[in-house]
Write a protein that holds these residues in place. Structure first.
Motif, mmCIF file in Angstrom:
data_model
loop_
_atom_site.group_PDB
_atom_site.id
_atom_site.type_symbol
_atom_site.label_atom_id
_atom_site.label_comp_id
_atom_site.label_asym_id
_atom_site.label_seq_id
_atom_site.Cartn_x
_atom_site.Cartn_y
_atom_site.Cartn_z
ATOM 1 N N HIS A 56 -9.564 5.846 8.962
ATOM 2 C CA HIS A 56 -8.969 5.405 7.425
ATOM 3 C C HIS A 56 -9.709 4.293 6.654
ATOM 4 O O HIS A 56 -10.982 5.216 5.963
ATOM 5 C CB HIS A 56 -7.965 4.872 7.072
ATOM 6 N N HIS B 92 1.008 -1.002 -0.108
ATOM 7 C CA HIS B 92 0.186 -0.012 0.501
ATOM 8 C C HIS B 92 1.175 1.074 -0.339
ATOM 9 O O HIS B 92 0.634 2.155 -0.594
ATOM 10 C CB HIS B 92 -0.892 0.031 1.227
ATOM 11 N N THR C 41 -11.941 5.138 -4.768
ATOM 12 C CA THR C 41 -10.998 5.944 -3.865
ATOM 13 C C THR C 41 -9.564 5.616 -4.946
ATOM 14 O O THR C 41 -8.942 5.192 -4.246
ATOM 15 C CB THR C 41 -11.260 4.528 -2.574
ATOM 16 N N ARG D 50 -16.832 4.230 -0.576
ATOM 17 C CA ARG D 50 -16.982 2.830 -1.273
ATOM 18 C C ARG D 50 -18.244 2.587 -1.654
ATOM 19 O O ARG D 50 -19.063 2.295 -2.793
ATOM 20 C CB ARG D 50 -15.901 1.680 -1.267
ATOM 21 N N MET E 167 -1.706 0.725 -8.607
ATOM 22 C CA MET E 167 -3.077 0.644 -8.238
ATOM 23 C C MET E 167 -4.018 -0.580 -8.485
ATOM 24 O O MET E 167 -4.055 -1.726 -8.023
ATOM 25 C CB MET E 167 -3.961 1.981 -7.871
ATOM 26 N N GLY F 284 -0.250 9.022 10.305
ATOM 27 C CA GLY F 284 -0.289 7.307 10.138
ATOM 28 C C GLY F 284 1.532 6.444 9.730
ATOM 29 O O GLY F 284 1.116 5.301 10.372
ATOM 30 N N ILE F 285 1.825 7.282 8.606
ATOM 31 C CA ILE F 285 2.747 6.338 7.758
ATOM 32 C C ILE F 285 3.549 6.061 9.206
ATOM 33 O O ILE F 285 4.106 5.213 9.200
ATOM 34 C CB ILE F 285 2.851 7.098 7.097
ATOM 35 N N VAL G 27 -9.371 -7.624 5.911
ATOM 36 C CA VAL G 27 -10.172 -6.828 7.147
ATOM 37 C C VAL G 27 -9.871 -7.341 8.504
ATOM 38 O O VAL G 27 -10.132 -6.957 9.552
ATOM 39 C CB VAL G 27 -11.086 -6.292 6.091
ATOM 40 N N VAL H 204 -12.759 5.299 3.344
ATOM 41 C CA VAL H 204 -12.934 4.152 2.031
ATOM 42 C C VAL H 204 -13.977 3.837 1.957
ATOM 43 O O VAL H 204 -14.540 3.790 1.157
ATOM 44 C CB VAL H 204 -11.436 3.175 3.006
HETATM 45 C C1 HEM Z 1 -0.867 8.930 2.960
HETATM 46 C C2 HEM Z 1 -0.983 7.467 3.805
HETATM 47 C C3 HEM Z 1 -2.181 6.674 3.423
HETATM 48 C C4 HEM Z 1 -3.471 6.876 2.725
HETATM 49 C C5 HEM Z 1 -3.628 8.336 1.233
HETATM 50 C C6 HEM Z 1 -3.653 5.843 2.074
HETATM 51 C C7 HEM Z 1 -5.552 6.042 1.353
HETATM 52 C C8 HEM Z 1 -5.916 4.927 0.500
HETATM 53 C C9 HEM Z 1 -6.244 4.696 -0.201
HETATM 54 C C10 HEM Z 1 -6.834 5.222 -1.547
HETATM 55 C C11 HEM Z 1 -7.720 3.566 -0.219
HETATM 56 C C12 HEM Z 1 -8.374 3.066 -1.385
HETATM 57 C C13 HEM Z 1 -7.845 1.462 -1.647
HETATM 58 C C14 HEM Z 1 -8.025 1.246 -3.210
HETATM 59 O O1 HEM Z 1 -9.478 1.788 -3.729
HETATM 60 O O2 HEM Z 1 -8.144 0.487 -3.327
HETATM 61 C C15 HEM Z 1 -7.028 2.875 1.214
HETATM 62 C C16 HEM Z 1 -7.157 1.374 1.226
HETATM 63 C C17 HEM Z 1 -6.820 1.457 2.996
HETATM 64 N N1 HEM Z 1 -5.653 1.556 3.957
HETATM 65 FE FE1 HEM Z 1 -4.960 3.366 3.715
HETATM 66 N N2 HEM Z 1 -3.796 5.399 2.827
HETATM 67 C C18 HEM Z 1 -2.818 5.314 3.140
HETATM 68 C C19 HEM Z 1 -2.040 4.917 4.825
HETATM 69 C C20 HEM Z 1 -1.749 3.689 5.123
HETATM 70 C C21 HEM Z 1 -1.911 2.827 6.782
HETATM 71 C C22 HEM Z 1 -0.460 3.160 6.916
HETATM 72 C C23 HEM Z 1 -3.022 2.074 6.402
HETATM 73 C C24 HEM Z 1 -2.366 0.549 7.456
HETATM 74 C C25 HEM Z 1 -2.238 1.299 8.564
HETATM 75 C C26 HEM Z 1 -3.802 1.432 5.585
HETATM 76 C C27 HEM Z 1 -5.006 0.519 5.383
HETATM 77 C C28 HEM Z 1 -6.006 0.617 4.578
HETATM 78 C C29 HEM Z 1 -6.312 -0.727 4.610
HETATM 79 C C30 HEM Z 1 -6.504 -1.695 5.569
HETATM 80 C C31 HEM Z 1 -7.246 -0.039 3.324
HETATM 81 C C32 HEM Z 1 -8.965 -1.896 2.786
HETATM 82 C C33 HEM Z 1 -8.537 -1.799 1.912
HETATM 83 C C34 HEM Z 1 -9.154 -3.078 1.010
HETATM 84 O O3 HEM Z 1 -9.573 -3.544 1.632
HETATM 85 O O4 HEM Z 1 -9.435 -2.711 0.338
HETATM 86 N N3 HEM Z 1 -3.545 2.549 4.943
HETATM 87 N N4 HEM Z 1 -6.271 3.742 2.478
#
Ligand code: HEM
Length: 327
Positions: A231, A151, A246, A239, A169, A272-273, A186, A235
């Protein structure tokens, strides 16, 4: 620590009431400081980031002192950027609830300030070190770490622009959006969240003096818990309720430094990061030391993971902010 804050036996001195108020009062200021990022100057990101740092300082020094509410509220305050984003998502754009996130925020933190003011030390708990639960928590983190690496690599691709981010992506989604894998992922996150909360609470209650690694792990974990809530909810809401993809366009549609609402997202994503890398760095150091690695070598690994994560956070935010400027 000076005696006005901590007495010799590690409990907070009675004259440390002001210290107990630092975290909730700092959080009260959070929305005003965030609004200065877009309203005055992006340099306000620095004082904004100091609020969770302040709460982390209080959390470090109150855990294990018996002031359970103060310590728990300080840990909660570390997640202020994520909580503010979560509340904004659900309150600011809804016509159903005629109340603004800032008003709820004010009420919540005034209440928590009063709770800290009235806090009294509880008896020391004899709770054990939760080593079995901590081991399970560590093992279930492995698939999560693989997802997070993928990710964050996706977001690093954003440094090369929106097209590179989208291309990455689309490939990555073939893996993590494969329904059985997505459900498993999840479930791992939910399990991690629940066990993390139990471990954090036990750590706060435990009357023994944990070292800085355990304290940092709890504080970064507290941020991650609120980050994940916010987060996932953002999302899922996009969605399933708004039927929005997203993708990069969703991420960068509003200027992350000058938009009055979206300015809250910059500190929230960045931390977060940083939190995920600090949490992993602490875990790696703990496991290495437990397996006999000398502390200096384990510290180097800690520094490498935490440093690489922080650099990645800066790079990802540069890519996202640049994308949101649409230049
Ligand atoms: C700059 C930091 C971050 C941004 C901008 C971001 C953005 C996003 C976006 C746009 C999605 C949707 C992905 C998709 O549609 O395929 C997503 C999903 C997700 N993100 Fe992040 N994320 C960030 C950091 C993180 C971090 C640090 C974690 C975990 C500790 C995390 C965990 C997740 C999870 C679990 C999903 C759901 C995946 C799924 O089942 O579709 N994210 N994030």
């Amino acid at each position: 620590m000076n005696k006005s804050v901590t007495a010799n036996d590690g409990t907070l001195g009675i004259d440390a009431r002001l210290f107990r108020l630092v975290a909730p009062v700092a959080c009260l200021l959070y929305p005003a400081l965030v609004s200065c990022i877009s309203g005055v100057s992006p340099f306000f990101l620095v004082p904004v980031l100091l609020i969770p740092v302040c709460c982390a300082y209080v959390a470090f020094h109150t855990a294990g002192t018996g002031f359970l509410r103060t310590a728990a509220i300080a840990h909660f305050g570390v997640g202020a950027p994520a909580l503010y984003s979560l509340m904004g998502q659900w309150l600011d754009s809804q016509t159903l609830v005629p109340i603004h996130a800032d008003e709820v925020w004010l009420g919540l933190w005034l209440l928590l300030t009063a709770v800290c003011f009235a806090d009294k030390p509880a008896g020391r708990s004899q709770a054990g070190a939760s080593s079995r639960l901590a081991t399970v928590h560590g093992v279930s983190a492995l698939p999560i770490v693989l997802f997070v690496l993928l990710h964050l690599s996706n977001h690093l691709a954003g440094l090369r622009g929106g097209q590179a981010h989208v291309a990455f992506m689309l490939q990555a989604r073939r893996l993590y959006r494969y329904p059985p894998l997505e459900i498993a992922l999840v479930c791992c996150f939910v399990f991690q969240f629940a066990t993390g909360l139990v471990l954090t609470w036990r750590g706060i209650v435990r009357g023994i003096a944990d070292n800085w690694v355990k304290r940092l792990q709890r504080v970064s974990g507290a941020y991650l818990a609120l980050f994940l809530l916010s987060h996932f909810s953002a999302v899922a809401r996009a969605r399933y309720l708004q039927h929005t993809d997203t993708n990069w366009v969703w991420l960068t549609s509003y200027n992350l430094l000058t938009d009055k609402w979206s300015d809250r997202l910059t500190p929230y994503y960045f931390l977060g990061i940083v939190a995920v890398s600090l949490h992993l760095a602490c875990a790696a150091r703990f496991v290495l030391v437990a397996h006999g690695t000398p502390a200096t070598a384990a510290n180097r690994v800690f520094g490498f993971v935490a440093g690489a994560g922080t650099l990645a956070a800066v790079a990802i935010m540069v890519g996202l902010v640049r994308g949101s400027l649409h230049v």
